[in-house]
Design a protein around this motif. Structure first.
Motif, PDB file in Angstrom:
ATOM      1  N   SER A 103       8.568  37.671   3.827  1.00 48.26           N
ATOM      2  CA  SER A 103       7.951  37.715   4.842  1.00 48.26           C
ATOM      3  C   SER A 103       7.372  36.678   5.654  1.00 48.26           C
ATOM      4  CB  SER A 103       6.875  38.965   4.822  1.00 48.26           C
ATOM      5  OG  SER A 103       6.442  39.096   6.043  1.00 48.26           O
ATOM      6  N   ASP A 155       8.666  37.942  11.562  1.00 49.47           N
ATOM      7  CA  ASP A 155       9.455  38.700  10.848  1.00 49.47           C
ATOM      8  C   ASP A 155      10.773  39.267  11.890  1.00 49.47           C
ATOM      9  OD1 ASP A 155       8.787  38.559   8.579  1.00 49.47           O
ATOM     10  OD2 ASP A 155       7.386  40.269   8.276  1.00 49.47           O
ATOM     11  N   THR A 178       1.046  28.504  14.424  1.00 49.63           N
ATOM     12  CA  THR A 178       2.327  28.818  14.823  1.00 49.63           C
ATOM     13  C   THR A 178       2.832  28.748  16.164  1.00 49.63           C
ATOM     14  OG1 THR A 178       2.089  30.571  13.263  1.00 49.63           O
ATOM     15  CG2 THR A 178       3.768  31.124  14.423  1.00 49.63           C
ATOM     16  N   GLY A 225       5.383  37.198   8.324  1.00 52.38           N
ATOM     17  CA  GLY A 225       4.417  37.695   9.153  1.00 52.38           C
ATOM     18  C   GLY A 225       4.878  38.479  10.339  1.00 52.38           C
ATOM     19  N   SER A 226       4.091  39.098  10.860  1.00 51.98           N
ATOM     20  CA  SER A 226       4.267  40.179  11.770  1.00 51.98           C
ATOM     21  C   SER A 226       4.704  39.624  13.347  1.00 51.98           C
ATOM     22  CB  SER A 226       2.930  41.076  12.186  1.00 51.98           C
ATOM     23  OG  SER A 226       2.122  40.264  12.644  1.00 51.98           O
ATOM     24  N   GLN A 227       4.415  38.390  13.351  1.00 50.61           N
ATOM     25  CA  GLN A 227       4.914  37.725  14.848  1.00 50.61           C
ATOM     26  C   GLN A 227       6.144  37.193  14.490  1.00 50.61           C
ATOM     27  OE1 GLN A 227       2.498  34.289  15.808  1.00 50.61           O
ATOM     28  NE2 GLN A 227       4.027  33.527  17.348  1.00 50.61           N
ATOM     29  N   TYR A 279       2.038  29.669   5.587  1.00 53.77           N
ATOM     30  CA  TYR A 279       2.305  30.912   4.652  1.00 53.77           C
ATOM     31  C   TYR A 279       1.242  31.546   3.912  1.00 53.77           C
ATOM     32  CZ  TYR A 279       4.816  33.651   1.460  1.00 53.77           C
ATOM     33  OH  TYR A 279       5.153  34.659   0.638  1.00 53.77           O
ATOM     34  N   GLY A 280       0.940  32.657   4.195  1.00 56.09           N
ATOM     35  CA  GLY A 280      -0.189  33.221   3.667  1.00 56.09           C
ATOM     36  C   GLY A 280      -1.431  32.574   3.945  1.00 56.09           C
TER      37      GLY A 280
END
Length: 459
Positions: free
Chosen positions: A244, A250, A217, A246-248, A411-412
């Motif tokens: 989503s 979102d 990323t 991901g936390s980074q 993704y995922g």
């Protein structure tokens, strides 16, 4: 004599019936370059037109050993390319040779590959006519006109309305009533514009990259945007639902808006087209802004759960994005028909200073795609290699920019790839938004610079 007439009548009937049956048999091959899968339903297809169709859809350079013939009967769906070629080519030998900086080459032969010397030229692509909802019209009324009275006089129901915009969706009993009403409304003094409710096909789906680790990323530090600050752009992503990131990432997403009703949270391990476009946009933002940006993305969902949408939904989506604070719009979608209703909504957004990027389309034709071809919209096509249009890319005179047509994202925990003028458009949007957030040039300066940096190659 009477018997002769009866015999001729029966013979003509049988002949006509045979002709009609033959006329209704439509050989079809759909080569999905994004997923690598093929659907086919062909009967009695000769080798040469078969290969012309494959060359057109794939962009491959195909060579055939002179003198060989083949008739294909095959029906299958979702086969990988190699298996599809075996089904389509039967007992013929073939070799598919991938190339790095040019189209792949397919050799078809009976003796040796070296003897496949006769090139196959792709058939001239045919512009597909855009479908519309059979029993619906979209109407824009002049101020003071009464839509309910008008609908009643036409025997229609008002099934969608936006009184502020003055646009309405009318439903009729059948297609014939719809066509008759269209003719009447085109001559009605209370009507500013009327057209069919056109259908936009599902966008290309991302596909997993086999045996590949998750892609990295690009680092992106999200700066705090200032309220109503023109230097803190908001990208309106008019597309399918965004999952989503991901936390980074979102935090880059604002609360989504849906014009197709409430949708359940999508936890599928396969990313949606909207998710792929969001990833493409933030990758471009990270590159254009040196990894630090106040840009946010507003997801506006215009595709329902079946991943189809209409010009009505797209029009509502544009307005919802503008009302939601978007300053630049990404529309990685399009159709072949110009709708005066959609034109009006787009022009209203442009008049407010909203910058719009839209996809030129994934057919290698010179015919325009809408809304990309609407004057004032940045019409984006795709590059296959630096300085070279992708084999599938639209090259209409309205095209303004050409950017890479392949995006790879994670993704995922899995790497995915998406191809087409969709990611090219998302890249363009991200570059523009990232540049705006970096040092805040005017949108006009950004668009001029992008036309110099991302010129459209000559076809």
């Amino acid at each position: 004599m009477h018997r002769t007439k009866i015999f001729l009548l029966l013979a003509l009937t049988v002949c006509c019936a045979t002709f009609l049956r033959a006329a209704t048999v439509t050989n079809s091959i759909v080569w999905d370059n994004a997923t690598g899968h093929v659907d086919a339903d062909v009967h009695g297809e000769k080798l040469w037109p078969l290969l012309e169709d494959i060359a057109h859809q794939t962009g491959w350079h195909i060579f055939v050993e002179p003198g060989i013939t083949q008739t294909t009967d095959a029906k299958f769906s979702r086969l990988p390319s190699s298996e599809a070629l075996r089904k389509l080519l039967g007992d013929l030998n073939f070799a598919l040779v991938p190339k790095t900086n040019e189209p792949s080459q397919l050799y078809v032969f009976t003796t040796r590959m070296e003897n496949a010397t006769q090139p196959v030229k792709p058939v001239k692509p045919v512009v597909k006519r855009q479908r519309h909802v059979a029993n619906e019209l979209i109407v824009k009324l002049k101020p003071g006109a009464d839509i309910d009275a008008l609908a009643k006089s036409l025997g229609a129901k008002v099934v969608g309305r936006d009184d502020k915009l003055g646009i309405y969706r009318l439903e009729f009993p059948d297609a014939a009533a719809t066509d008759a009403a269209l003719a009447k409304l085109q001559n009605n003094s209370d009507v500013a514009a009327v057209d069919y409710n056109y259908i936009f096909d599902p966008p290309p789906a991302p596909r997993a990259i086999a045996n590949a680790p998750a892609s990295s990323t690009p680092p992106l530090t999200l700066e705090t945007p200032k309220q109503n600050d023109p230097c803190s752009p908001v990208v309106g992503l008019i597309d399918t639902q965004v999952q989503s990131l991901g936390s980074q990432l979102d935090p880059i997403m604002l609360p989504a808006i849906s014009v197709v009703g409430d949708l359940a949270t999508n936890n599928s391990p396969v990313p949606t087209h909207g998710t792929a476009m969001a990833n493409s946009i933030w990758q471009a933002i990270a590159q254009a802004s040196n990894g630090k940006s106040p840009v946010r993305i507003l997801s506006v969902v215009v595709y329902d759960s079946s991943e189809t949408t209409t010009s009505w939904n797209v029009a509502l989506g544009i307005q919802a994005a503008v009302n939601g604070g978007a300053t630049v719009l990404n529309m990685s979608l399009g159709g072949t028909t110009d709708s005066p209703i959609l034109d009006d909504i787009v022009n209203q957004a442009l008049a407010k200073g909203i910058v719009i990027f839209a996809a030129a389309g994934n057919q290698p034709v010179s015919a325009p795609t809408y809304p990309a071809a609407i004057p004032g919209v940045n019409d984006v096509t795709a590059l296959g290699q630096p300085g070279q249009l992708a084999s599938y890319a639209n090259f209409s005179p309205q095209v303004d920019l050409a950017l890479p047509g392949t995006a790879i994202f994670s993704y995922g925990g899995q790497s995915f790839v998406v191809q087409g003028t969709s990611p090219a458009t998302a890249y363009a949007t991200g570059v523009a938004a990232g540049t705006k957030g970096l040092n805040c040039p005017t949108w006009a300066q950004i668009q001029t610079a992008m036309q110099l940096k991302f010129p459209v190659p000559t076809k």
